[in-house]
Design a protein around this motif. Structure first.
Motif, short mmCIF file in Angstrom:
data_model
loop_
_atom_site.label_atom_id
_atom_site.label_comp_id
_atom_site.label_asym_id
_atom_site.label_seq_id
_atom_site.Cartn_x
_atom_site.Cartn_y
_atom_site.Cartn_z
N ASP A 41 -106.20 24.32 -0.16
CA ASP A 41 -106.91 25.57 0.08
C ASP A 41 -107.11 26.24 -1.27
N GLU A 42 -108.02 27.19 -1.31
CA GLU A 42 -108.27 27.89 -2.57
C GLU A 42 -108.59 29.35 -2.30
N ALA A 43 -108.38 30.17 -3.33
CA ALA A 43 -108.69 31.59 -3.25
C ALA A 43 -108.89 32.12 -4.65
N SER A 44 -109.76 33.11 -4.77
CA SER A 44 -109.94 33.74 -6.07
C SER A 44 -109.00 34.93 -6.17
N LYS A 45 -108.71 35.30 -7.40
CA LYS A 45 -107.78 36.41 -7.66
C LYS A 45 -108.32 37.22 -8.81
N GLN A 46 -108.36 38.54 -8.64
CA GLN A 46 -108.76 39.41 -9.73
C GLN A 46 -107.59 39.49 -10.71
N ARG B 249 -107.60 29.76 -7.64
CA ARG B 249 -106.37 28.99 -7.48
C ARG B 249 -106.55 27.98 -6.34
N PHE B 250 -106.28 26.74 -6.64
CA PHE B 250 -106.24 25.69 -5.62
C PHE B 250 -104.78 25.47 -5.27
N VAL C 1 -100.10 24.25 -7.77
CA VAL C 1 -101.26 25.12 -7.91
C VAL C 1 -102.06 24.68 -9.13
N GLN C 2 -103.35 24.55 -8.95
CA GLN C 2 -104.28 24.28 -10.04
C GLN C 2 -105.13 25.53 -10.21
N ALA D 151 -101.55 24.57 3.50
CA ALA D 151 -101.76 25.11 2.15
C ALA D 151 -102.22 26.56 2.21
N ALA D 152 -103.04 26.91 3.20
CA ALA D 152 -103.50 28.29 3.33
C ALA D 152 -102.31 29.20 3.66
N LEU D 153 -101.43 28.74 4.52
CA LEU D 153 -100.26 29.53 4.87
C LEU D 153 -99.34 29.71 3.66
#
Length: 161
Positions: free
Chosen positions: A22-27, A58-59, A71-72, A146-148
């Motif tokens: 899963d992935e998400a952006s972060k400020q 972040r992956f 985490v990548q 991965a999302a959890l």
């Protein structure tokens, strides 16, 4: 949904490892005013103002049957960034696996076609053949381990990342 649940119920097989992604952006923020450290009888104090330092992606990669995660971090969320994570999984993490069972959501870049944007056709095809993709259903990202874990790690349980 049944497909993803069935994959999670398979026994561990080193030749067919189960990987959730899963992935998400972060400020990225910095302090506009120097924080005041904690002192006896006084908690640390932080100002509400901050300096924006852009964003990062972040992956989160997890192997739930092994209790392993990594985490990548990338500057952006592009098909090429996603393809590089798949290359890393196939060539560096699981070079001896016959196939990698990949559980992920349906994000627009989360397709094996992304490999062809990042690598020469021969390498892209070789990598694509290494993955068996299982997509979580729409509105079913809670099925993605991965999302959890990403939510747990990056929202405070393991630190303020």
């Amino acid at each position: 949904m049944e497909d993803v649940l069935e994959v999670y119920h398979r026994p561990y097989d080193a030749k067919r490892p189960l990987v959730a992604l899963d992935e998400a952006s972060k400020q990225l923020v910095g302090e506009a005013v120097e924080p005041i450290p904690a002192a006896p009888g006084q908690p640390a104090r932080f100002d509400y103002e901050y300096v924006s330092n852009g964003t990062a992606n972040r992956f989160m990669v997890s192997e739930p049957l092994l209790g392993w995660r990594a985490v990548q971090v990338t500057e952006r969320r592009t098909a090429k960034d996603y393809a590089e994570v798949l290359r890393w999984l196939a060539e560096d993490v699981h070079p001896d696996a016959e196939v990698i069972l990949l559980v992920q959501d349906n994000l627009n870049t989360h397709t094996l076609a992304s490999l062809y944007e990042a690598f020469p056709p021969e390498q892209a095809r070789r990598l694509a053949e290494r993955f068996e993709v299982h997509y979580t259903p729409k509105h079913g990202s809670w099925l993605n381990v991965a999302a959890l874990q990403r939510n747990s790690v990056f929202r405070g349980r393991d630190g303020p990342y």
